[in-house]
Design a protein around this motif. Structure first.
Motif, PDB file in Angstrom:
ATOM      1  N   ARG A   8      11.560   5.552  -5.378  1.00  0.00           N
ATOM      2  CA  ARG A   8      10.477   4.568  -5.368  1.00  0.00           C
ATOM      3  C   ARG A   8      10.118   4.183  -3.920  1.00  0.00           C
ATOM      4  O   ARG A   8       8.951   4.110  -3.542  1.00  0.00           O
ATOM      5  N   LEU A   9      11.133   3.956  -3.129  1.00  0.00           N
ATOM      6  CA  LEU A   9      10.899   3.592  -1.730  1.00  0.00           C
ATOM      7  C   LEU A   9      10.213   4.733  -0.973  1.00  0.00           C
ATOM      8  O   LEU A   9       9.357   4.521  -0.125  1.00  0.00           O
ATOM      9  N   ARG A  10      10.612   5.950  -1.304  1.00  0.00           N
ATOM     10  CA  ARG A  10      10.006   7.099  -0.651  1.00  0.00           C
ATOM     11  C   ARG A  10       8.516   7.215  -1.002  1.00  0.00           C
ATOM     12  O   ARG A  10       7.679   7.419  -0.130  1.00  0.00           O
ATOM     13  N   HIS A  11       8.217   7.040  -2.294  1.00  0.00           N
ATOM     14  CA  HIS A  11       6.815   7.086  -2.719  1.00  0.00           C
ATOM     15  C   HIS A  11       5.986   6.019  -2.027  1.00  0.00           C
ATOM     16  O   HIS A  11       4.874   6.269  -1.563  1.00  0.00           O
ATOM     17  N   GLN A  12       6.541   4.844  -1.951  1.00  0.00           N
ATOM     18  CA  GLN A  12       5.866   3.714  -1.332  1.00  0.00           C
ATOM     19  C   GLN A  12       5.559   4.032   0.134  1.00  0.00           C
ATOM     20  O   GLN A  12       4.441   3.839   0.609  1.00  0.00           O
ATOM     21  N   PHE A  14       5.464   6.989   1.523  1.00  0.00           N
ATOM     22  CA  PHE A  14       4.586   8.161   1.540  1.00  0.00           C
ATOM     23  C   PHE A  14       3.125   7.725   1.470  1.00  0.00           C
ATOM     24  O   PHE A  14       2.287   8.154   2.271  1.00  0.00           O
ATOM     25  N   ARG A  15       2.838   6.834   0.510  1.00  0.00           N
ATOM     26  CA  ARG A  15       1.466   6.328   0.382  1.00  0.00           C
ATOM     27  C   ARG A  15       1.071   5.490   1.591  1.00  0.00           C
ATOM     28  O   ARG A  15      -0.009   5.640   2.146  1.00  0.00           O
ATOM     29  N   HIS A  16       1.967   4.639   1.987  1.00  0.00           N
ATOM     30  CA  HIS A  16       1.711   3.733   3.109  1.00  0.00           C
ATOM     31  C   HIS A  16       1.384   4.517   4.389  1.00  0.00           C
ATOM     32  O   HIS A  16       0.594   4.073   5.215  1.00  0.00           O
ATOM     33  N   GLN A  17       1.990   5.676   4.543  1.00  0.00           N
ATOM     34  CA  GLN A  17       1.769   6.504   5.733  1.00  0.00           C
ATOM     35  C   GLN A  17       0.631   7.519   5.541  1.00  0.00           C
ATOM     36  O   GLN A  17       0.525   8.490   6.308  1.00  0.00           O
ATOM     37  N   ASN A  18      -0.197   7.274   4.516  1.00  0.00           N
ATOM     38  CA  ASN A  18      -1.290   8.204   4.231  1.00  0.00           C
ATOM     39  C   ASN A  18      -0.807   9.641   4.045  1.00  0.00           C
ATOM     40  O   ASN A  18      -1.472  10.594   4.461  1.00  0.00           O
ATOM     41  N   PHE A  19       0.376   9.783   3.479  1.00  0.00           N
ATOM     42  CA  PHE A  19       0.935  11.097   3.125  1.00  0.00           C
ATOM     43  C   PHE A  19       1.250  11.957   4.347  1.00  0.00           C
ATOM     44  O   PHE A  19       1.320  13.175   4.260  1.00  0.00           O
ATOM     45  N   LEU A  20       1.451  11.310   5.487  1.00  0.00           N
ATOM     46  CA  LEU A  20       1.809  12.038   6.708  1.00  0.00           C
ATOM     47  C   LEU A  20       3.248  11.732   7.102  1.00  0.00           C
ATOM     48  O   LEU A  20       3.756  10.622   6.885  1.00  0.00           O
ATOM     49  N   TRP A  29       4.011  17.239   1.102  1.00  0.00           N
ATOM     50  CA  TRP A  29       3.825  17.309  -0.349  1.00  0.00           C
ATOM     51  C   TRP A  29       5.026  16.652  -1.005  1.00  0.00           C
ATOM     52  O   TRP A  29       6.123  16.642  -0.445  1.00  0.00           O
ATOM     53  N   ASP A  30       4.763  16.143  -2.213  1.00  0.00           N
ATOM     54  CA  ASP A  30       5.827  15.434  -2.903  1.00  0.00           C
ATOM     55  C   ASP A  30       6.239  16.130  -4.186  1.00  0.00           C
ATOM     56  O   ASP A  30       7.394  16.061  -4.577  1.00  0.00           O
ATOM     57  N   SER A  31       5.306  16.809  -4.839  1.00  0.00           N
ATOM     58  CA  SER A  31       5.661  17.395  -6.125  1.00  0.00           C
ATOM     59  C   SER A  31       5.256  18.859  -6.248  1.00  0.00           C
ATOM     60  O   SER A  31       5.926  19.613  -6.943  1.00  0.00           O
ATOM     61  N   ASP A  32       4.174  19.261  -5.604  1.00  0.00           N
ATOM     62  CA  ASP A  32       3.696  20.618  -5.840  1.00  0.00           C
ATOM     63  C   ASP A  32       3.404  21.389  -4.550  1.00  0.00           C
ATOM     64  O   ASP A  32       2.331  21.266  -3.970  1.00  0.00           O
ATOM     65  N   PRO A  33       4.376  22.179  -4.106  1.00  0.00           N
ATOM     66  CA  PRO A  33       4.177  22.912  -2.857  1.00  0.00           C
ATOM     67  C   PRO A  33       3.069  23.957  -2.950  1.00  0.00           C
ATOM     68  O   PRO A  33       2.461  24.309  -1.945  1.00  0.00           O
ATOM     69  N   VAL A  72      11.511   5.442   5.557  1.00  0.00           N
ATOM     70  CA  VAL A  72      10.183   5.992   5.821  1.00  0.00           C
ATOM     71  C   VAL A  72      10.121   7.361   5.149  1.00  0.00           C
ATOM     72  O   VAL A  72      11.146   7.902   4.727  1.00  0.00           O
ATOM     73  N   ALA A  73       8.906   7.900   5.068  1.00  0.00           N
ATOM     74  CA  ALA A  73       8.738   9.242   4.511  1.00  0.00           C
ATOM     75  C   ALA A  73       8.642  10.227   5.676  1.00  0.00           C
ATOM     76  O   ALA A  73       7.836  10.050   6.581  1.00  0.00           O
ATOM     77  N   ALA A  74       9.533  11.210   5.663  1.00  0.00           N
ATOM     78  CA  ALA A  74       9.529  12.209   6.728  1.00  0.00           C
ATOM     79  C   ALA A  74       9.589  13.593   6.102  1.00  0.00           C
ATOM     80  O   ALA A  74      10.159  13.775   5.027  1.00  0.00           O
ATOM     81  N   CYS A  75       9.019  14.564   6.777  1.00  0.00           N
ATOM     82  CA  CYS A  75       9.097  15.922   6.242  1.00  0.00           C
ATOM     83  C   CYS A  75      10.542  16.410   6.350  1.00  0.00           C
ATOM     84  O   CYS A  75      11.326  15.931   7.171  1.00  0.00           O
ATOM     85  N   LEU A  76      10.838  17.378   5.502  1.00  0.00           N
ATOM     86  CA  LEU A  76      12.208  17.894   5.442  1.00  0.00           C
ATOM     87  C   LEU A  76      12.676  18.394   6.822  1.00  0.00           C
ATOM     88  O   LEU A  76      13.813  18.171   7.238  1.00  0.00           O
ATOM     89  N   TRP A  77      11.782  19.036   7.522  1.00  0.00           N
ATOM     90  CA  TRP A  77      12.132  19.584   8.833  1.00  0.00           C
ATOM     91  C   TRP A  77      12.560  18.475   9.814  1.00  0.00           C
ATOM     92  O   TRP A  77      13.617  18.556  10.442  1.00  0.00           O
TER      93      TRP A  77
END
Ligand SMILES: [Zn+2]
Length: 120
Positions: A8-12, A14-20, A29-33, A72-77
């Motif tokens: 839930r925190l990750r989704h929040q 993710f949206r807050h950061q405009n998916f960046l 991406w969160d669900s569909d690569p 925060v939401a960060a890419c896997l890399w």
């Protein structure tokens, strides 16, 4: 570990950061690569690096909490590179972020950054 809460925190974030990504500012991406690869014209073997992950600003092993202010939401890399090979010596998030921004600008960050057109 409470993974529902973390999700839930990750989704929040993710949206807050405009998916960046918090660090490199690349789209994630969160669900569909597959859709992501098509939309951003990224080969699917590279898009795996841009999976959205929950990143603890203060790492868990340093008593970082699963809380809005610490996730925060960060890419896997970016997430992996911050912690890889240095479990108790990861750079602090602000320092790491500045480094990543410099590396991206120099075209020396993840494999996508050096091959890329999605950076504006
Ligand atoms: Zn990133």
């Amino acid at each position: 570990m409470n993974s529902d809460k973390l999700r839930r925190l990750r989704h929040q974030a993710f949206r807050h950061q405009n998916f960046l990504c918090f660090y490199c500012k690349f789209p994630m991406w969160d669900s569909d690569p597959r859709d992501f690869s098509i939309e951003h014209n990224i080969p699917s073997r590279l898009s795996k690096h841009l999976k959205c992950t929950a990143e603890h600003l203060v790492p868990r092993q340093d008593s970082g909490k699963d809380s809005t202010g610490n996730i925060v939401a960060a890419c896997l890399w970016c997430n992996r590179m911050r912690h890889q090979g240095r479990p108790h010596k990861a750079p602090d998030a602000a320092t790491y972020r500045m480094q990543v921004v410099r590396w991206v600008a120099a075209g020396r960050w993840h494999p996508i950054a050096s091959s890329r057109r999605i950076v504006d």
